[in-house]
Write an enzyme that holds these catalytic residues in place. Structure first.
Site, PDB file in Angstrom:
ATOM      1  N   ASP A 159     -38.155  56.118  35.643  1.00  0.00           N
ATOM      2  CA  ASP A 159     -37.284  56.024  34.473  1.00  0.00           C
ATOM      3  C   ASP A 159     -37.734  57.087  33.475  1.00  0.00           C
ATOM      4  O   ASP A 159     -38.834  57.014  32.921  1.00  0.00           O
ATOM      5  CB  ASP A 159     -37.375  54.628  33.869  1.00  0.00           C
ATOM      6  CG  ASP A 159     -36.357  54.391  32.765  1.00  0.00           C
ATOM      7  OD1 ASP A 159     -36.225  55.269  31.882  1.00  0.00           O
ATOM      8  OD2 ASP A 159     -35.698  53.333  32.768  1.00  0.00           O
TER       9      ASP A 159
ATOM     10  N   GLN B 184     -33.831  56.443  36.719  1.00  0.00           N
ATOM     11  CA  GLN B 184     -33.049  55.861  35.635  1.00  0.00           C
ATOM     12  C   GLN B 184     -33.169  56.754  34.407  1.00  0.00           C
ATOM     13  O   GLN B 184     -34.166  57.454  34.221  1.00  0.00           O
ATOM     14  CB  GLN B 184     -33.538  54.445  35.315  1.00  0.00           C
ATOM     15  CG  GLN B 184     -33.234  53.464  36.439  1.00  0.00           C
ATOM     16  CD  GLN B 184     -33.856  52.107  36.211  1.00  0.00           C
ATOM     17  OE1 GLN B 184     -34.920  51.988  35.615  1.00  0.00           O
ATOM     18  NE2 GLN B 184     -33.203  51.065  36.695  1.00  0.00           N
TER      19      GLN B 184
ATOM     20  N   GLU C 235     -42.107  50.329  38.894  1.00  0.00           N
ATOM     21  CA  GLU C 235     -41.661  51.149  37.772  1.00  0.00           C
ATOM     22  C   GLU C 235     -42.636  51.035  36.606  1.00  0.00           C
ATOM     23  O   GLU C 235     -42.813  49.942  36.046  1.00  0.00           O
ATOM     24  CB  GLU C 235     -40.275  50.699  37.296  1.00  0.00           C
ATOM     25  CG  GLU C 235     -39.777  51.469  36.080  1.00  0.00           C
ATOM     26  CD  GLU C 235     -38.520  50.862  35.466  1.00  0.00           C
ATOM     27  OE1 GLU C 235     -37.829  51.581  34.729  1.00  0.00           O
ATOM     28  OE2 GLU C 235     -38.260  49.661  35.699  1.00  0.00           O
TER      29      GLU C 235
ATOM     30  N   GLU D   1     -29.436  53.367  32.549  1.00  0.00           N
ATOM     31  CA  GLU D   1     -30.001  52.182  31.920  1.00  0.00           C
ATOM     32  C   GLU D   1     -30.239  52.463  30.438  1.00  0.00           C
ATOM     33  O   GLU D   1     -31.368  52.601  29.975  1.00  0.00           O
ATOM     34  CB  GLU D   1     -31.301  51.784  32.620  1.00  0.00           C
ATOM     35  CG  GLU D   1     -31.751  50.374  32.238  1.00  0.00           C
ATOM     36  CD  GLU D   1     -32.983  49.932  32.996  1.00  0.00           C
ATOM     37  OE1 GLU D   1     -32.936  48.863  33.620  1.00  0.00           O
ATOM     38  OE2 GLU D   1     -34.009  50.649  32.954  1.00  0.00           O
TER      39      GLU D   1
END
Length: 253
Positions: free
Chosen positions: A171, A197, A136, A233
Site C-alpha cells: 500500500d 493499493q 501488509e 483504498e
C-alpha cells in the site's frame, strides 16, 4: 468498496463499481453476507473478486488481526478456514492476513515468530495452490500499535518464509506514512508483491490530491513490468456525481 461508494448500501456498491469502469473489487470483510449473495452480484456484473481480509477478531472491541496473538490461535485457524470457504465460493485467489496488535507480554521477535508460524499454518489450513496469503505493513497513525508496521520487516518476513503462497501487499499510502522514499522501496519489493493499493497522503485521499506523485509511480509500475491489480483504498474528496475518477482516465485501456 469499504472506502468508495459509502453513500450507498454495501451490496449496491458492486453495480456502482461496475458502472465506474472497475473490472474487479476488493473490500475488508465479506462475512456479514452469504457467499452466494456476493457471488450473484459478481457474476451479474462480470466482476472479479480480487481480495478480502481474514476476520480480524472483534473489530468493534479493538481487534486488528489474530495471526500474531498466541492466545487466539484457535480463532485464527477458524478465520483461515472461514476465509478459505468464501474465497472458494467467490473464486478469489488472494487473502490478506492481518498480524494484529503488538502484545507487550512478548518481545517483538517472539511475536514475529508466532506471526510467521501462523502464516505457515494458513497454507495447511487452506491447501489450494492457487490461493496466496498477503501481509501488509500498516502505519501506526491509522492503526496504533499494529505489529507489522515496517516495509523492510514485511519484505524480510516474506523472503524468510520463502514460498510463493505468501507475498506482500504494498500500500503506497502506508509506505509514505511510515518511511517515505516510496519508489525505491517499491522497486526493491516488487518481485515479492502480488497486490498494490493506493491513496494519497496525508489524508488518505484521491490519488491526485496530496503529496505522492502517482503519474510517476504508475509509470514506474509499467517500467518494472507489474501486471497485478491496483486497489483504490482511499477516502474520496470528489463527489461521485462529479467525475470522481477522472485521475484514472489516462491509465485505462
Amino acid at each position: 468498496m469499504s472506502f468508495l461508494f459509502q453513500d450507498v448500501p454495501f451490496l449496491d456498491r458492486f453495480s456502482h463499481a461496475a458502472n465506474a469502469g472497475f473490472k474487479g473489487v476488493e473490500y475488508l470483510f465479506p462475512y456479514d453476507w452469504p457467499a452466494d449473495t456476493l457471488k450473484e452480484e459478481l457474476d451479474r456484473l462480470q466482476l472479479t473478486q480480487v481480495l478480502f481480509n481474514l476476520s480480524p477478531g472483534d473489530w468493534s472491541a479493538g481487534d486488528r488481526g489474530l495471526a500474531a496473538l498466541p492466545a487466539r490461535q484457535s480463532e485464527y485457524q477458524a478465520s483461515v478456514e472461514q476465509a478459505y470457504r468464501y474465497a472458494s465460493a467467490l473464486n478469489c485467489q488472494k487473502l490478506h492476513v492481518m498480524s494484529g496488535l503488538r502484545d507487550t507480554t512478548l518481545s517483538q521477535s517472539q511475536q514475529l515468530d508466532y506471526f510467521q508460524q501462523s502464516l505457515e499454518k494458513a497454507i495447511s489450513f487452506a491447501p489450494s495452490q492457487t490461493l496466496t496469503f498477503l501481509i501488509e505493513p500498516i502505519n501506526n497513525h491509522d492503526i496504533p500499535g499494529y505489529l507489522l508496521n515496517d516495509f523492510d520487516l514485511g519484505l524480510r518476513l516474506v523472503k524468510e518464509l520463502d514460498t510463493p503462497r505468501i507475498r506482500l501487499q504494498f500500500d503506497m499510502y502506508h509506505c509514505q506514512r511510515i518511511h517515505g522514499d516510496v519508489s525505491r522501496r517499491l522497486a526493491e519489493a516488487l518481485p515479492y508483491v502480488q497486490h498494490i493499493q493506493i491513496a494519497n497522503t496525508p489524508g488518505r485521499t484521491d490519488p491526485d490530491i496530496g503529496e505522492l506523485n502517482y503519474p510517476y509511480l504508475f509509470d514506474m509500475l509499467d517500467r518494472e513490468g507489474y501486471v497485478g491489480w491496483v486497489g483504490c483504498e482511499y477516502k474520496p474528496i470528489q463527489r461521485f456525481d462529479a467525475q470522481p475518477f477522472r485521475w484514472m482516465s489516462p491509465y485505462l485501456e
